[in-house]
Design an enzyme around this catalytic site. Structure first.
Site, PDB file in Angstrom:
ATOM      1  N   LEU A  26     -21.834   1.117  -3.664  1.00  0.00           N
ATOM      2  CA  LEU A  26     -22.997   1.112  -2.780  1.00  0.00           C
ATOM      3  C   LEU A  26     -23.238   2.455  -2.094  1.00  0.00           C
ATOM      4  O   LEU A  26     -24.237   2.619  -1.413  1.00  0.00           O
ATOM      5  CB  LEU A  26     -22.850   0.005  -1.731  1.00  0.00           C
ATOM      6  CG  LEU A  26     -23.046  -1.421  -2.265  1.00  0.00           C
ATOM      7  CD1 LEU A  26     -22.575  -2.453  -1.256  1.00  0.00           C
ATOM      8  CD2 LEU A  26     -24.511  -1.656  -2.633  1.00  0.00           C
ATOM      9  N   THR A  27     -22.359   3.421  -2.301  1.00  0.00           N
ATOM     10  CA  THR A  27     -22.614   4.771  -1.775  1.00  0.00           C
ATOM     11  C   THR A  27     -23.601   5.526  -2.643  1.00  0.00           C
ATOM     12  O   THR A  27     -24.185   6.519  -2.210  1.00  0.00           O
ATOM     13  CB  THR A  27     -21.316   5.590  -1.700  1.00  0.00           C
ATOM     14  OG1 THR A  27     -20.848   5.876  -3.039  1.00  0.00           O
ATOM     15  CG2 THR A  27     -20.238   4.850  -0.919  1.00  0.00           C
ATOM     16  N   GLY A  28     -23.755   5.100  -3.898  1.00  0.00           N
ATOM     17  CA  GLY A  28     -24.625   5.806  -4.840  1.00  0.00           C
ATOM     18  C   GLY A  28     -23.935   6.912  -5.606  1.00  0.00           C
ATOM     19  O   GLY A  28     -24.557   7.558  -6.464  1.00  0.00           O
TER      20      GLY A  28
ATOM     21  N   SER B 195     -13.767  -4.177   0.910  1.00  0.00           N
ATOM     22  CA  SER B 195     -14.709  -3.587  -0.056  1.00  0.00           C
ATOM     23  C   SER B 195     -16.166  -3.829   0.333  1.00  0.00           C
ATOM     24  O   SER B 195     -16.987  -4.218  -0.513  1.00  0.00           O
ATOM     25  CB  SER B 195     -14.458  -4.109  -1.476  1.00  0.00           C
ATOM     26  OG  SER B 195     -13.217  -3.672  -1.955  1.00  0.00           O
TER      27      SER B 195
ATOM     28  N   LEU C 117     -18.366  -1.742   0.719  1.00  0.00           N
ATOM     29  CA  LEU C 117     -19.185  -0.804  -0.053  1.00  0.00           C
ATOM     30  C   LEU C 117     -18.957  -0.972  -1.556  1.00  0.00           C
ATOM     31  O   LEU C 117     -19.297  -0.087  -2.339  1.00  0.00           O
ATOM     32  CB  LEU C 117     -18.886   0.643   0.367  1.00  0.00           C
ATOM     33  CG  LEU C 117     -19.170   0.974   1.828  1.00  0.00           C
ATOM     34  CD1 LEU C 117     -18.804   2.422   2.130  1.00  0.00           C
ATOM     35  CD2 LEU C 117     -20.626   0.705   2.179  1.00  0.00           C
TER      36      LEU C 117
ATOM     37  N   GLY D  99     -17.190   1.691  -3.435  1.00  0.00           N
ATOM     38  CA  GLY D  99     -17.942   2.941  -3.570  1.00  0.00           C
ATOM     39  C   GLY D  99     -19.236   2.815  -4.339  1.00  0.00           C
ATOM     40  O   GLY D  99     -20.060   3.739  -4.313  1.00  0.00           O
TER      41      GLY D  99
ATOM     42  N   TYR E   4       0.836  -1.209   0.000  1.00  0.00           N
ATOM     43  CA  TYR E   4       0.000   0.000   0.000  1.00  0.00           C
ATOM     44  C   TYR E   4       0.867   1.254   0.000  1.00  0.00           C
ATOM     45  O   TYR E   4       1.958   1.251   0.565  1.00  0.00           O
ATOM     46  CB  TYR E   4      -0.906   0.026   1.231  1.00  0.00           C
ATOM     47  CG  TYR E   4      -2.001  -1.009   1.250  1.00  0.00           C
ATOM     48  CD1 TYR E   4      -2.291  -1.792   0.154  1.00  0.00           C
ATOM     49  CD2 TYR E   4      -2.765  -1.207   2.402  1.00  0.00           C
ATOM     50  CE1 TYR E   4      -3.300  -2.734   0.189  1.00  0.00           C
ATOM     51  CE2 TYR E   4      -3.775  -2.149   2.444  1.00  0.00           C
ATOM     52  CZ  TYR E   4      -4.039  -2.918   1.342  1.00  0.00           C
ATOM     53  OH  TYR E   4      -5.038  -3.851   1.384  1.00  0.00           O
TER      54      TYR E   4
END
Length: 352
Positions: free
Chosen positions: A242-244, A235, A237, A240, A53
């Site tokens: 699923l954040t919309g 992951s 979400l 991202g 990372y």
């Protein structure tokens, strides 16, 4: 925040983990330290990193930087005894170690390198980022081919690596060990070999898991329950989705998809941003709204209802994003919403 124990290791952590893969790339050091402070303020003591990372993209010149940022935070604040730190050895990689073999000697060297970067004398959870024999993670399931695997060579490799991990535990450098991007067969064999040679048993498996990606639900869930292994769900979400924020074709500036595309990638969130993936994310967002829930909070709360031990790893590029995630923690998913999610899953199974 509630706490849980990782598998049979005796290592106790917060039930939510802070992911740090953007530290040093999308998230600068000051913002990263602010996120670590904010997490600790609400009792989120478990932090996950890796030697490779930051990501998006992985670059030779930034390998290890996220660990270094955590190390400088630990040195500045003196919070080492208040937190649990997880990190990972990458595996065979031209980018990270110029193709050095992934064997016991490399494991021992990489443990020491991570300890130096993080300015600590111990790692609470040390994970093997990728199986050497290949993996179906990150959309490789669509053409996964295990036919070239050599069982005897795999088991010898496991024994070699586990002995190095055992040495790390005996020396007090490691408290527990885990896997990542592994299969049910691999998980069972790592446990078997550990038992045979008297090495530390696998405590965790860090695999992708979310409302949109539920490959863990069958064979892996069974293996994890019977072997007393905790899922660390990355992951949650769906990068991202699923954040919309990607609804209607939007690609917000600074988002993972935008940064990926700007640095030469496809901007498809590792193969998640497909037409079916966007459709499924939209359906879950509508369901959340119907029940008066934020879709982000619903996705994380759902993770904690699963019939196997799991710790969601939440990550954020910015401090406001993290605070939004934190605001929804501690809420229990109502039974009617849980049932509605399961019905919706049958209509949108495997959307990417």
């Amino acid at each position: 925040m509630d706490r849980t124990t990782l598998g049979g290791s005796g290592v106790e952590v917060s039930t939510i983990c802070l992911g740090t893969m953007t530290f040093g790339n999308q998230t600068d050091e000051a913002e990263a330290h602010a996120q670590l402070d904010a997490a600790l303020d609400v009792g989120m003591t478990f932090m996950d990193c890796a030697e490779m990372y930051p990501v998006n993209p992985v670059r030779r010149e930034t390998v290890g930087l996220s660990e270094e940022i955590i190390g400088r935070w630990l040195a500045r604040t003196g919070h080492r005894d208040r937190v649990e730190i997880a990190t990972k050895i990458t595996g065979p990689s031209q980018m990270v170690r110029d193709g050095a073999p992934f064997d016991g000697a490399t494991v021992r060297a990489c443990i020491d390198a991570s300890l130096r970067r993080m300015q600590t004398d111990r790692i609470d959870l040390y994970q093997l980022h990728w199986p050497v024999r290949g993996s179906y993670a990150f959309r490789q399931n669509w053409n996964f081919d295990p036919s070239g695997q050599d069982k005897a060579r795999t088991l010898d490799h496991m024994a070699d690596v586990l002995e190095a991990l055992a040495q790390g535990v005996r020396a007090g450098k490691l408290r527990a060990v885990g896997l990542s991007n592994e299969s049910a067969w691999g998980l069972a064999r790592w446990c078997d070999v550990a038992d045979r040679i008297g090495a530390p048993r696998i405590a965790t498996i860090q695999n992708e898991y979310s409302l949109l990606y539920r490959m863990f639900d069958t064979d892996l869930a069974e293996a994890a329950v019977n072997e007393n292994v905790t899922l660390l769900a990355y992951s949650p979400l769906a990068a991202g989705l699923l954040t919309g924020k990607y609804a209607g074709g939007a690609v917000p500036e600074g988002s993972r998809a935008a940064v990926d595309k700007a640095t030469g990638g496809q901007g498809n969130l590792g193969g998640r941003k497909t037409a079916r993936g966007l459709e499924a994310a939209s359906a879950y967002a509508a369901l959340a709204a119907e029940h008066g829930w934020d879709p982000v909070h619903m996705a994380i709360a759902w993770q904690l209802t699963r019939p196997f031990p799991n710790v969601p790893i939440i990550g954020a590029t910015t401090l406001p994003q993290l605070r939004h995630l934190i605001a929804g923690l501690g809420r229990s998913l109502p039974d009617d919403l849980h049932r509605a999610i399961e019905r919706l899953h049958k209509s949108h199974a495997m959307p990417y």
